[in-house]
Design a protein around this motif. Structure first.
Motif, PDB file in Angstrom:
ATOM      1  N   VAL A 154      -0.237 -29.448   0.450  1.00 37.73           N
ATOM      2  CA  VAL A 154       0.298 -28.721  -0.696  1.00 37.73           C
ATOM      3  C   VAL A 154       1.174 -27.569  -0.229  1.00 37.73           C
ATOM      4  O   VAL A 154       0.740 -26.767   0.585  1.00 37.73           O
ATOM      5  N   ALA A 192       2.167 -21.816  -3.011  1.00 38.64           N
ATOM      6  CA  ALA A 192       2.983 -21.223  -4.069  1.00 38.64           C
ATOM      7  C   ALA A 192       3.702 -19.986  -3.551  1.00 38.64           C
ATOM      8  O   ALA A 192       4.753 -19.620  -4.047  1.00 38.64           O
ATOM      9  N   GLN A 193       3.117 -19.375  -2.530  1.00 39.81           N
ATOM     10  CA  GLN A 193       3.723 -18.151  -1.993  1.00 39.81           C
ATOM     11  C   GLN A 193       5.119 -18.423  -1.425  1.00 39.81           C
ATOM     12  O   GLN A 193       5.900 -17.506  -1.259  1.00 39.81           O
ATOM     13  N   TYR A 215       7.560 -19.439  -2.803  1.00 40.84           N
ATOM     14  CA  TYR A 215       8.628 -19.112  -3.748  1.00 40.84           C
ATOM     15  C   TYR A 215       8.611 -17.644  -4.145  1.00 40.84           C
ATOM     16  O   TYR A 215       9.202 -17.251  -5.116  1.00 40.84           O
ATOM     17  N   SER A 216       7.885 -16.833  -3.384  1.00 43.89           N
ATOM     18  CA  SER A 216       7.703 -15.453  -3.817  1.00 43.89           C
ATOM     19  C   SER A 216       8.678 -14.507  -3.130  1.00 43.89           C
ATOM     20  O   SER A 216       8.646 -13.314  -3.379  1.00 43.89           O
ATOM     21  N   LEU A 229      19.954 -22.392  -9.147  1.00 39.18           N
ATOM     22  CA  LEU A 229      19.688 -23.794  -9.435  1.00 39.18           C
ATOM     23  C   LEU A 229      20.817 -24.382 -10.273  1.00 39.18           C
ATOM     24  O   LEU A 229      21.211 -23.814 -11.285  1.00 39.18           O
ATOM     25  N   GLY A 237       7.474 -30.143 -12.081  1.00 44.86           N
ATOM     26  CA  GLY A 237       6.159 -29.516 -12.239  1.00 44.86           C
ATOM     27  C   GLY A 237       5.105 -30.324 -11.512  1.00 44.86           C
ATOM     28  O   GLY A 237       4.348 -29.801 -10.696  1.00 44.86           O
ATOM     29  N   SER A 297       3.897 -32.782  -3.899  1.00 44.05           N
ATOM     30  CA  SER A 297       2.828 -31.952  -4.467  1.00 44.05           C
ATOM     31  C   SER A 297       1.489 -32.394  -3.894  1.00 44.05           C
ATOM     32  O   SER A 297       1.110 -31.967  -2.822  1.00 44.05           O
ATOM     33  N   ALA A 298       0.790 -33.283  -4.589  1.00 43.32           N
ATOM     34  CA  ALA A 298      -0.476 -33.799  -4.068  1.00 43.32           C
ATOM     35  C   ALA A 298      -0.273 -35.299  -3.877  1.00 43.32           C
ATOM     36  O   ALA A 298      -0.412 -36.062  -4.820  1.00 43.32           O
ATOM     37  N   ASN A 321      -5.762 -16.655 -18.091  1.00 42.87           N
ATOM     38  CA  ASN A 321      -6.027 -15.334 -17.514  1.00 42.87           C
ATOM     39  C   ASN A 321      -4.962 -15.032 -16.469  1.00 42.87           C
ATOM     40  O   ASN A 321      -4.643 -15.893 -15.649  1.00 42.87           O
ATOM     41  N   HIS A 367       2.269 -14.689  -8.002  1.00 44.04           N
ATOM     42  CA  HIS A 367       2.587 -15.816  -7.129  1.00 44.04           C
ATOM     43  C   HIS A 367       1.551 -16.040  -6.038  1.00 44.04           C
ATOM     44  O   HIS A 367       1.817 -16.744  -5.076  1.00 44.04           O
ATOM     45  N   SER A 368       0.361 -15.433  -6.152  1.00 44.21           N
ATOM     46  CA  SER A 368      -0.691 -15.722  -5.174  1.00 44.21           C
ATOM     47  C   SER A 368      -2.041 -15.748  -5.872  1.00 44.21           C
ATOM     48  O   SER A 368      -2.283 -14.991  -6.821  1.00 44.21           O
ATOM     49  N   CYS A 369      -2.903 -16.631  -5.391  1.00 45.20           N
ATOM     50  CA  CYS A 369      -4.222 -16.780  -6.008  1.00 45.20           C
ATOM     51  C   CYS A 369      -5.183 -15.726  -5.481  1.00 45.20           C
ATOM     52  O   CYS A 369      -5.092 -15.310  -4.318  1.00 45.20           O
ATOM     53  N   GLN A 371      -7.854 -21.667  -5.184  1.00 41.37           N
ATOM     54  CA  GLN A 371      -6.735 -22.386  -4.561  1.00 41.37           C
ATOM     55  C   GLN A 371      -5.603 -22.586  -5.555  1.00 41.37           C
ATOM     56  O   GLN A 371      -5.863 -22.902  -6.725  1.00 41.37           O
ATOM     57  N   PRO A 372      -4.353 -22.467  -5.090  1.00 40.08           N
ATOM     58  CA  PRO A 372      -3.231 -22.780  -5.987  1.00 40.08           C
ATOM     59  C   PRO A 372      -3.147 -24.280  -6.227  1.00 40.08           C
ATOM     60  O   PRO A 372      -3.300 -25.056  -5.287  1.00 40.08           O
ATOM     61  N   PRO A 431      -1.249 -27.712  -6.666  1.00 43.55           N
ATOM     62  CA  PRO A 431       0.075 -28.191  -6.259  1.00 43.55           C
ATOM     63  C   PRO A 431       0.923 -28.623  -7.457  1.00 43.55           C
ATOM     64  O   PRO A 431       2.136 -28.739  -7.352  1.00 43.55           O
ATOM     65  N   SER A 446       2.034 -28.160 -11.651  1.00 46.42           N
ATOM     66  CA  SER A 446       2.180 -27.088 -12.636  1.00 46.42           C
ATOM     67  C   SER A 446       3.074 -27.631 -13.739  1.00 46.42           C
ATOM     68  O   SER A 446       3.533 -28.764 -13.679  1.00 46.42           O
ATOM     69  N   ARG A 475       1.431 -22.072 -12.612  1.00 49.55           N
ATOM     70  CA  ARG A 475       0.564 -22.716 -11.637  1.00 49.55           C
ATOM     71  C   ARG A 475      -0.819 -22.087 -11.740  1.00 49.55           C
ATOM     72  O   ARG A 475      -0.942 -20.865 -11.684  1.00 49.55           O
ATOM     73  N   ASP A 476      -1.835 -22.907 -11.915  1.00 46.98           N
ATOM     74  CA  ASP A 476      -3.182 -22.370 -12.054  1.00 46.98           C
ATOM     75  C   ASP A 476      -3.859 -22.229 -10.696  1.00 46.98           C
ATOM     76  O   ASP A 476      -3.556 -22.968  -9.766  1.00 46.98           O
ATOM     77  N   SER A 478      -4.132 -18.069 -14.079  1.00 44.57           N
ATOM     78  CA  SER A 478      -2.788 -18.671 -14.092  1.00 44.57           C
ATOM     79  C   SER A 478      -1.748 -17.731 -13.475  1.00 44.57           C
ATOM     80  O   SER A 478      -1.756 -16.526 -13.736  1.00 44.57           O
ATOM     81  N   MET A 479      -0.864 -18.327 -12.683  1.00 43.58           N
ATOM     82  CA  MET A 479       0.248 -17.568 -12.095  1.00 43.58           C
ATOM     83  C   MET A 479       1.544 -17.919 -12.820  1.00 43.58           C
ATOM     84  O   MET A 479       1.605 -18.897 -13.562  1.00 43.58           O
ATOM     85  N   VAL A 485       5.037 -18.347 -11.207  1.00 42.44           N
ATOM     86  CA  VAL A 485       5.804 -18.312  -9.957  1.00 42.44           C
ATOM     87  C   VAL A 485       7.293 -18.475 -10.256  1.00 42.44           C
ATOM     88  O   VAL A 485       7.699 -19.402 -10.955  1.00 42.44           O
ATOM     89  N   LEU A 486       8.090 -17.567  -9.702  1.00 42.75           N
ATOM     90  CA  LEU A 486       9.542 -17.634  -9.903  1.00 42.75           C
ATOM     91  C   LEU A 486      10.108 -18.773  -9.056  1.00 42.75           C
ATOM     92  O   LEU A 486       9.975 -18.776  -7.843  1.00 42.75           O
ATOM     93  N   VAL A 487      10.733 -19.759  -9.697  1.00 42.06           N
ATOM     94  CA  VAL A 487      11.284 -20.903  -8.960  1.00 42.06           C
ATOM     95  C   VAL A 487      12.749 -20.665  -8.620  1.00 42.06           C
ATOM     96  O   VAL A 487      13.204 -20.955  -7.515  1.00 42.06           O
TER      97      VAL A 487
END
Lengths: 188, 179
Positions: free
Chosen positions: A31, A34-35, A37-38, A45, A58, A66-67, B84, B94-96, B101-102, B104, B106, B125-126, B170-171, B173-175
């Motif tokens: 996976v 998520a970090q 993209y931070s 885009l 998504g 993803s998974a 939440n 953007h971090s859990c 765990q984040p 994969p 969303s 992303r949860d 829930s996060m 995250v800026l894509v």
């Protein structure tokens, strides 16, 4: 509320199984965090990327991964489907592709981007050419809604393997499903 | 001076002879009533059109959103969030939080940043695998679809592909920036 226990119409189940197929314990190591993209640098885009991300990215992942056991990987794999005519048609006739809300024109751009950019390298042969709007419009009129997608995909991939050298990643997808919704406030 | 007086008197008398008091009042009244019905200067019209276009841009959420406090439901990135806020649970947008765990997977929507009025894609992303955090519960719905369009539904637990389906937070995250 335990949503998957609810009696859902077959069509809804198909949609859920097609796109949201998931399995607890799928390779978490693969996976992308998520970090990733931070950072301060915000990527710009294009219209086709926005369409991919809001319609497909998504579940399939911002970068096409993803998974892998739960959701098919696109990155470096979708190009292989252009080895056969059946494979070329399969990826457009998938229900969540064919029945997406994108216009024929934008869906064609997204498919070409997913196959020739995200999914490169593209398998050689007669079918290794870009989709046209007319072709996508025709294929999406015959979505694979009456077919067991998992066995059909296995058949498509087997034919690809017989004709071309396909990456091992193509056979990772396909396992048990698990679907759920949040159990308590505010999602209950 | 005398000449000015005479001229003034002449004009006034001529007007008084020609116009009745009622006529003058009615014309003045009509002018007052009709004036607002006509747009005034072109500059003003252009500005009005501009501000109308400005007002149409964005959503109710984005017009009331702020960009400094990511622990509040009206933080701009939360325009479609349901759940939440990880920012209130020991994580961030953007971090859990530690121990979760984040996911994969969303759903991806877009929010307008009120600072530059541009649309950014946001991945909701949860974080999964820990007891529900229950802090800062928010429900915003920009670009969220009903549950029969699950790809863009924010009510679902987005934990597909993680080891546990236990929802934590829930996060947002800026894509990237939608050009």
């Amino acid at each position: 509320m335990v949503w998957p226990a609810m009696k859902t119409p077959l069509a809804l189940k198909l949609i859920l199984c097609g796109l949201m197929a998931a399995v607890a314990g799928a390779a978490v190591a693969a996976v992308p965090p998520a970090q990733a993209y931070s950072g301060r640098r915000v990527s710009r885009l294009s219209a086709v990327q926005v369409a991919y991300l809001t319609s497909c990215g998504g579940c399939h992942g911002v970068e096409g991964v993803s998974a892998p056991q739960a959701v098919p990987t696109l990155k470096a794999l979708t190009g292989s489907f252009l080895c056969t005519r059946q494979g070329r048609q399969f990826i457009v006739r998938l229900p969540d592709v064919a029945l997406s809300s994108l216009s024929n024109r934008m869906l064609t751009r997204v498919m070409n981007w997913v196959v020739f950019d995200l999914g490169a390298p593209v398998a050689g042969g007669h079918e290794a050419h870009r989709y046209t709007v007319a072709e996508v419009a025709r294929l999406r009129r015959e979505p694979l809604t009456q077919t067991g997608l998992t066995p059909y995909r296995e058949q498509v991939v087997a034919h690809l393997g017989a004709r071309c050298a396909v990456p091992a990643g193509l056979t990772v997808y396909g396992a048990a499903y698990a679907v759920g919704v949040k159990s308590s406030s505010p999602k209950s | 001076m005398n000449r000015l007086d005479n001229w003034g008197e002449r004009v006034t008398r001529r007007l008084a002879g020609r116009l009745s008091r009622r006529s003058a009042l009615s014309r003045l009244g009509a002018l007052l009533v009709a004036a607002p019905a006509f747009p005034l200067l072109p500059v003003q019209r252009a500005r009005a059109a501009d501000s109308a276009a400005h007002a149409q841009k964005g959503t109710d959420f984005s017009r009331a959103a702020q960009t400094h406090d990511d622990t509040a439901c009206n933080y701009w990135r939360y325009c479609g969030i349901d759940g939440n806020l990880c920012s209130c649970c020991g994580g961030s947008t953007h971090s859990c939080p530690p121990g979760s765990q984040p996911s994969p997977t969303s759903w991806i929507g877009s929010c307008i940043n009120p600072d530059d009025q541009r649309a950014y894609l946001i991945a909701y992303r949860d974080c999964c695998g820990a007891n529900e955090c229950n802090q800062c519960s928010c429900l915003n719905t920009d670009h969220a679809m009903p549950i029969y369009r699950p790809q863009a539904n924010n009510h679902i637990i987005w934990c597909f592909g993680t080891q546990s389906f236990e929802y934590h937070c829930s996060m947002a995250v800026l894509v990237g920036l939608a050009e």
